[in-house]
Write a protein that holds these residues in place. Structure first.
Motif, mmCIF file in Angstrom:
data_model
loop_
_atom_site.group_PDB
_atom_site.id
_atom_site.type_symbol
_atom_site.label_atom_id
_atom_site.label_comp_id
_atom_site.label_asym_id
_atom_site.label_seq_id
_atom_site.Cartn_x
_atom_site.Cartn_y
_atom_site.Cartn_z
ATOM 1 N N SER A 186 -74.740 29.134 7.653
ATOM 2 C CA SER A 186 -75.572 29.484 8.813
ATOM 3 C C SER A 186 -74.716 29.797 10.031
ATOM 4 N N VAL A 187 -73.506 29.251 10.076
ATOM 5 C CA VAL A 187 -72.559 29.586 11.142
ATOM 6 C C VAL A 187 -71.928 30.944 10.867
ATOM 7 N N LEU A 188 -71.572 31.164 9.619
ATOM 8 C CA LEU A 188 -70.869 32.384 9.229
ATOM 9 C C LEU A 188 -71.677 33.643 9.522
ATOM 10 N N VAL A 189 -72.992 33.559 9.446
ATOM 11 C CA VAL A 189 -73.839 34.751 9.632
ATOM 12 C C VAL A 189 -74.314 34.920 11.068
ATOM 13 N N GLN A 190 -73.738 34.191 12.014
ATOM 14 C CA GLN A 190 -74.153 34.324 13.406
ATOM 15 C C GLN A 190 -73.946 35.751 13.898
ATOM 16 N N SER A 191 -74.954 36.283 14.553
ATOM 17 C CA SER A 191 -74.863 37.645 15.093
ATOM 18 C C SER A 191 -73.873 37.720 16.256
ATOM 19 N N TYR A 192 -73.702 36.620 16.968
ATOM 20 C CA TYR A 192 -72.683 36.523 18.012
ATOM 21 C C TYR A 192 -71.400 36.046 17.344
ATOM 22 N N GLU A 193 -70.332 36.817 17.453
ATOM 23 C CA GLU A 193 -69.166 36.597 16.610
ATOM 24 C C GLU A 193 -68.014 35.857 17.274
ATOM 25 N N ASN A 194 -68.077 35.657 18.584
ATOM 26 C CA ASN A 194 -66.957 34.994 19.251
ATOM 27 C C ASN A 194 -67.157 33.479 19.247
ATOM 28 N N TRP A 195 -66.932 32.894 18.096
ATOM 29 C CA TRP A 195 -67.099 31.451 17.928
ATOM 30 C C TRP A 195 -65.933 30.881 17.132
ATOM 31 N N GLU A 196 -65.768 29.594 17.275
ATOM 32 C CA GLU A 196 -64.913 28.811 16.389
ATOM 33 C C GLU A 196 -65.747 27.643 15.889
ATOM 34 N N CYS A 197 -65.521 27.266 14.658
ATOM 35 C CA CYS A 197 -66.286 26.156 14.077
ATOM 36 C C CYS A 197 -65.315 25.055 13.703
ATOM 37 N N ILE A 198 -65.437 23.938 14.387
ATOM 38 C CA ILE A 198 -64.527 22.809 14.187
ATOM 39 C C ILE A 198 -65.238 21.743 13.363
ATOM 40 N N ILE A 199 -64.768 21.563 12.139
ATOM 41 C CA ILE A 199 -65.336 20.546 11.251
ATOM 42 C C ILE A 199 -64.395 19.346 11.266
ATOM 43 N N VAL A 200 -64.938 18.168 11.561
ATOM 44 C CA VAL A 200 -64.128 16.949 11.605
ATOM 45 C C VAL A 200 -64.630 15.990 10.534
ATOM 46 N N ASP A 201 -63.783 15.756 9.545
ATOM 47 C CA ASP A 201 -64.147 14.863 8.449
ATOM 48 C C ASP A 201 -63.929 13.410 8.860
ATOM 49 N N ASP A 202 -64.922 12.574 8.561
ATOM 50 C CA ASP A 202 -64.900 11.180 9.008
ATOM 51 C C ASP A 202 -64.425 10.232 7.906
ATOM 52 N N GLY A 203 -63.693 10.776 6.935
ATOM 53 C CA GLY A 203 -63.167 9.937 5.870
ATOM 54 C C GLY A 203 -63.927 10.074 4.567
ATOM 55 N N SER A 204 -64.347 11.284 4.249
ATOM 56 C CA SER A 204 -65.144 11.522 3.042
ATOM 57 C C SER A 204 -64.357 11.173 1.779
ATOM 58 N N SER A 205 -65.101 10.706 0.778
ATOM 59 C CA SER A 205 -64.494 10.384 -0.513
ATOM 60 C C SER A 205 -64.943 11.356 -1.599
ATOM 61 N N ASP A 206 -65.743 12.353 -1.222
ATOM 62 C CA ASP A 206 -66.175 13.364 -2.193
ATOM 63 C C ASP A 206 -65.255 14.586 -2.072
ATOM 64 N N ASN A 207 -65.697 15.736 -2.512
ATOM 65 C CA ASN A 207 -64.846 16.930 -2.487
ATOM 66 C C ASN A 207 -65.090 17.810 -1.256
ATOM 67 N N THR A 208 -65.339 17.151 -0.115
ATOM 68 C CA THR A 208 -65.530 17.882 1.134
ATOM 69 C C THR A 208 -64.307 18.747 1.459
ATOM 70 N N ASP A 209 -63.107 18.215 1.235
ATOM 71 C CA ASP A 209 -61.886 18.980 1.511
ATOM 72 C C ASP A 209 -61.907 20.320 0.794
ATOM 73 N N GLU A 210 -62.295 20.287 -0.461
ATOM 74 C CA GLU A 210 -62.304 21.501 -1.276
ATOM 75 C C GLU A 210 -63.350 22.493 -0.777
ATOM 76 N N VAL A 211 -64.564 21.979 -0.499
ATOM 77 C CA VAL A 211 -65.653 22.855 -0.069
ATOM 78 C C VAL A 211 -65.321 23.501 1.272
ATOM 79 N N VAL A 212 -64.926 22.688 2.240
ATOM 80 C CA VAL A 212 -64.624 23.226 3.573
ATOM 81 C C VAL A 212 -63.382 24.111 3.529
ATOM 82 N N GLY A 213 -62.411 23.730 2.688
ATOM 83 C CA GLY A 213 -61.186 24.512 2.562
ATOM 84 C C GLY A 213 -61.443 25.962 2.179
#
Length: 308
Positions: free
Chosen positions: A26-53
């Motif tokens: 939903s962020v990727l398809v924003q019509s306004y393109e001058n953005w940065e998306c900062i994802i901060v992981d709080d210590g996940s034990s699942d495969n969040t690293d892989e998905v976000v990567g």
């Protein structure tokens, strides 16, 4: 200010690998393109690293961080670290299981000028109700935000406001508070003297859950309950000059008391006896007698409150 200000979208996440992809889409398809998306992981034990990567590789506007140890565990610490890492002129928070309308950033930016500090859109729990903004509902200039928000009328969710980073200043989320932190953060924000506008579009889709904070507090969940009582007490003390706000928080406390009695959660009532007594404007003897009556009959709540 640039005609195309940079917007920092800050997303804390914890074990949401199965959900965060939809959020990032939903962020990727924003019509306004001058953005940065900062994802901060709080210590996940699942495969969040892989998905976000995968998103970081796909688009350099996605930036992935892990919450450092100098910020406490929890979404608050992750958000605060995200603020530090952000380079945007404006900040829009987003939870890792929620969703933005594709025109969210564009619609908000369209209402921004050099003197605008916060633009607030609305939210929904149903994707069918997402819609674009066309008009300003309210423009509040150089004064505190409407007292209705302090009473959660209407409620503002974490992803509703776009906030000027310079206006945000040193304001941070409380990292020790586990519940109600969004509400307290926004109260502090809106107490600043600034220019706020509220637009009529619905841009933020949140995931509905069966266990709302109010329900959990009323059910006797200790951590959530204690936080709700503390927030209520603080708001009543802070706004003692404003009867509307005081009465609104006392009303919430009475609803909690009623639910606790009916669920036989007497230990929670007794731990906060004075708080509930004050919410009914009764003295100790009066409230004690009513408490005994309520406990035995599970009724009489609507007759208790003394008008001042």
């Amino acid at each position: 200010m640039s005609d195309q200000p940079l917007v920092s979208i800050i997303i804390p996440t914890y074990n949401r690998a199965h959900l965060i992809g939809e959020t990032l889409d939903s962020v990727l398809v924003q019509s306004y393109e001058n953005w940065e998306c900062i994802i901060v992981d709080d210590g996940s034990s699942d495969n969040t690293d892989e998905v976000v990567g995968e998103y970081v590789i796909k688009d350099s506007r996605f930036k992935y961080h892990h919450r450092p140890e100098d910020h406490l565990p929890g979404g608050n610490g992750a958000r605060n670290y995200g603020i530090i890492k952000s380079d945007g002129d404006y900040i829009n928070f987003l939870d890792s299981d929620d969703y933005l309308l594709s025109t969210t950033l564009e619609d908000k930016i369209n209402f921004i000028d050099a003197n605008t500090h916060v633009v607030i859109s609305m939210h929904t729990g149903e994707i069918e109700n997402l819609c674009q903004a066309k008009n300003i509902i309210a423009s509040i200039k150089k004064q505190k935000y409407d007292e209705g928000f302090i009473m959660s009328q209407p409620n503002i969710l974490i992803g509703d406001p776009m906030i000027s980073k310079s206006f945000l200043g040193n304001l941070k989320f409380s990292e020790t508070q586990k519940r109600g932190q969004d509400h307290m953060f926004f109260i502090s924000l809106f107490e600043k003297s600034g220019n706020f506008i509220k637009i009529d579009g619905v841009h933020y889709l949140y995931k509905k859950t069966i266990n709302s904070i109010t329900r959990q507090a009323s059910a006797g969940d200790k951590v959530i309950f204690n936080q709700q009582v503390r927030i209520g007490s603080e708001m009543i003390k802070k706004y003692e000059y404003n009867p509307r706000i005081v009465n609104a928080y006392k009303r919430k406390s009475r609803q909690m008391y009623k639910s606790l009695i009916r669920k036989n959660k007497h230990f929670r009532v007794l731990e906060n006896f004075n708080h509930f007594k004050s919410s009914y404007n009764l003295n100790m003897v009066e409230f004690s007698l009513w408490y005994l009556y309520n406990s035995l009959t599970k009724s009489g709540f609507d007759k208790m409150k003394r008008k001042l």
